[in-house]
Design a protein around this motif. Structure first.
Motif, mmCIF file in Angstrom:
data_model
loop_
_atom_site.group_PDB
_atom_site.id
_atom_site.type_symbol
_atom_site.label_atom_id
_atom_site.label_comp_id
_atom_site.label_asym_id
_atom_site.label_seq_id
_atom_site.Cartn_x
_atom_site.Cartn_y
_atom_site.Cartn_z
ATOM 1 N N HIS A 1 0.831 -1.200 0.000
ATOM 2 C CA HIS A 1 0.000 0.000 0.000
ATOM 3 C C HIS A 1 0.863 1.246 0.000
ATOM 4 O O HIS A 1 1.753 1.398 0.838
ATOM 5 N N SER A 2 0.601 2.146 -0.954
ATOM 6 C CA SER A 2 1.416 3.363 -1.044
ATOM 7 C C SER A 2 0.574 4.588 -1.377
ATOM 8 O O SER A 2 1.054 5.514 -1.997
ATOM 9 N N GLU A 3 -0.675 4.594 -0.964
ATOM 10 C CA GLU A 3 -1.560 5.718 -1.256
ATOM 11 C C GLU A 3 -1.101 6.975 -0.515
ATOM 12 O O GLU A 3 -0.839 6.931 0.688
ATOM 13 N N PRO A 4 -1.011 8.103 -1.219
ATOM 14 C CA PRO A 4 -0.666 9.353 -0.538
ATOM 15 C C PRO A 4 -1.721 9.679 0.521
ATOM 16 O O PRO A 4 -2.904 9.434 0.332
ATOM 17 N N GLY A 5 -1.270 10.223 1.629
ATOM 18 C CA GLY A 5 -2.195 10.609 2.681
ATOM 19 C C GLY A 5 -2.481 9.509 3.688
ATOM 20 O O GLY A 5 -3.237 9.716 4.624
ATOM 21 N N VAL A 6 -1.883 8.321 3.482
ATOM 22 C CA VAL A 6 -2.104 7.201 4.400
ATOM 23 C C VAL A 6 -0.756 6.605 4.771
ATOM 24 O O VAL A 6 0.074 6.315 3.913
ATOM 25 N N ARG A 7 -0.562 6.432 6.068
ATOM 26 C CA ARG A 7 0.659 5.763 6.526
ATOM 27 C C ARG A 7 0.246 4.591 7.408
ATOM 28 O O ARG A 7 -0.417 4.767 8.427
ATOM 29 N N ILE A 8 0.628 3.391 6.995
ATOM 30 C CA ILE A 8 0.359 2.205 7.791
ATOM 31 C C ILE A 8 1.372 2.181 8.932
ATOM 32 O O ILE A 8 2.578 2.184 8.701
ATOM 33 N N VAL A 9 0.869 2.149 10.144
ATOM 34 C CA VAL A 9 1.734 2.120 11.322
ATOM 35 C C VAL A 9 2.097 0.681 11.663
ATOM 36 O O VAL A 9 3.205 0.399 12.075
ATOM 37 N N GLY A 10 1.144 -0.234 11.469
ATOM 38 C CA GLY A 10 1.437 -1.628 11.776
ATOM 39 C C GLY A 10 0.179 -2.470 11.823
ATOM 40 O O GLY A 10 -0.917 -2.016 11.500
ATOM 41 N N TYR A 11 0.399 -3.695 12.225
ATOM 42 C CA TYR A 11 -0.687 -4.649 12.351
ATOM 43 C C TYR A 11 -0.543 -5.347 13.686
ATOM 44 O O TYR A 11 0.534 -5.861 14.010
ATOM 45 N N ASP A 12 -1.613 -5.339 14.468
ATOM 46 C CA ASP A 12 -1.616 -6.043 15.744
ATOM 47 C C ASP A 12 -2.288 -7.392 15.515
ATOM 48 O O ASP A 12 -3.500 -7.455 15.267
ATOM 49 N N GLU A 13 -1.483 -8.443 15.567
ATOM 50 C CA GLU A 13 -1.975 -9.786 15.262
ATOM 51 C C GLU A 13 -3.019 -10.270 16.257
ATOM 52 O O GLU A 13 -4.027 -10.864 15.877
ATOM 53 N N ALA A 14 -2.815 -10.016 17.530
ATOM 54 C CA ALA A 14 -3.743 -10.508 18.556
ATOM 55 C C ALA A 14 -5.139 -9.912 18.391
ATOM 56 O O ALA A 14 -6.141 -10.614 18.509
ATOM 57 N N ALA A 15 -5.216 -8.619 18.096
ATOM 58 C CA ALA A 15 -6.517 -7.956 17.937
ATOM 59 C C ALA A 15 -6.985 -7.961 16.480
ATOM 60 O O ALA A 15 -8.073 -7.494 16.192
ATOM 61 N N ARG A 16 -6.157 -8.471 15.576
ATOM 62 C CA ARG A 16 -6.468 -8.497 14.142
ATOM 63 C C ARG A 16 -6.909 -7.115 13.663
ATOM 64 O O ARG A 16 -8.018 -6.909 13.197
ATOM 65 N N VAL A 17 -5.981 -6.169 13.787
ATOM 66 C CA VAL A 17 -6.302 -4.779 13.462
ATOM 67 C C VAL A 17 -5.128 -4.110 12.743
ATOM 68 O O VAL A 17 -3.972 -4.274 13.132
#
Length: 181
Positions: free
Chosen positions: A121-137
């Motif tokens: 994912h490389s859409e301008p205006g969005v930054r992926i901070v991470g993925y929490d596996e336990a909460a599936r988020v």
């Protein structure tokens, strides 16, 4: 008793069947205790002796559709999952505000190639901070300073299915506080 939050998809407070009192009535009718709604966006907290969350999700969704005609999705997380998520402080030094939204997109199922897809994912205006596996988020920061709205939610649905729902980080925090009350 176990504490849960139901994050309902597609709730519009202007629809008379989606009012908080009607949502609470469905949950109470299912035998859940300490049912409360949070905000007007489909957040319901409750207590239940049940521990099978997929079964809880199915029961709630079936009741919402049968009693209120609500076809959207239901994603349930336990208090413990949400508390641990907040305790990880995934947005250190960032503040949710009009210009910058801190968001949490909950997935019903964790896809097998989640990390790989997120990295694409490389859409301008969005930054992926991470993925929490336990909460599936998926945790992300949305930059609202550009008048063009990022199409991140559409990308998430296309990539991971419509069995997702997004909440602001503030809403996630308020939900946990409501579960602790």
């Amino acid at each position: 008793m176990n504490r849960y939050a139901a994050l309902l998809r597609g709730i519009m407070p202007t629809n008379p069947n989606m009012k908080n009192e009607k949502l609470r009535a469905v949950f109470e009718g299912l035998g859940f205790e300490k049912v409360a709604t949070l905000l007007s966006s489909g957040n319901v907290v409750f207590h239940s002796a049940d521990t099978d969350m997929p079964e809880l999700e199915a029961r709630v969704q079936e009741a919402l559709k049968a009693e209120l005609g609500i076809p959207g999705g239901t994603i349930i997380r336990s208090y413990e999952e949400l508390r641990k998520l907040i305790d990880t402080d995934p947005f250190p030094g960032l503040t949710h505000c009009r210009e910058t939204y801190l968001t949490a997109t909950f997935l019903k199922q964790a896809p097998p190639k989640l990390t790989h897809e997120l990295l694409k994912h490389s859409e301008p205006g969005v930054r992926i901070v991470g993925y929490d596996e336990a909460a599936r988020v998926v945790l992300s920061v949305i930059d609202n300073r550009d008048p063009r709205t990022p199409n991140f939610m559409a990308w998430m649905e296309k990539t991971y299915s419509k069995e997702i729902t997004t909440r602001t980080w503030l809403t996630v925090q308020k939900t946990v506080k409501k579960l602790e009350a």
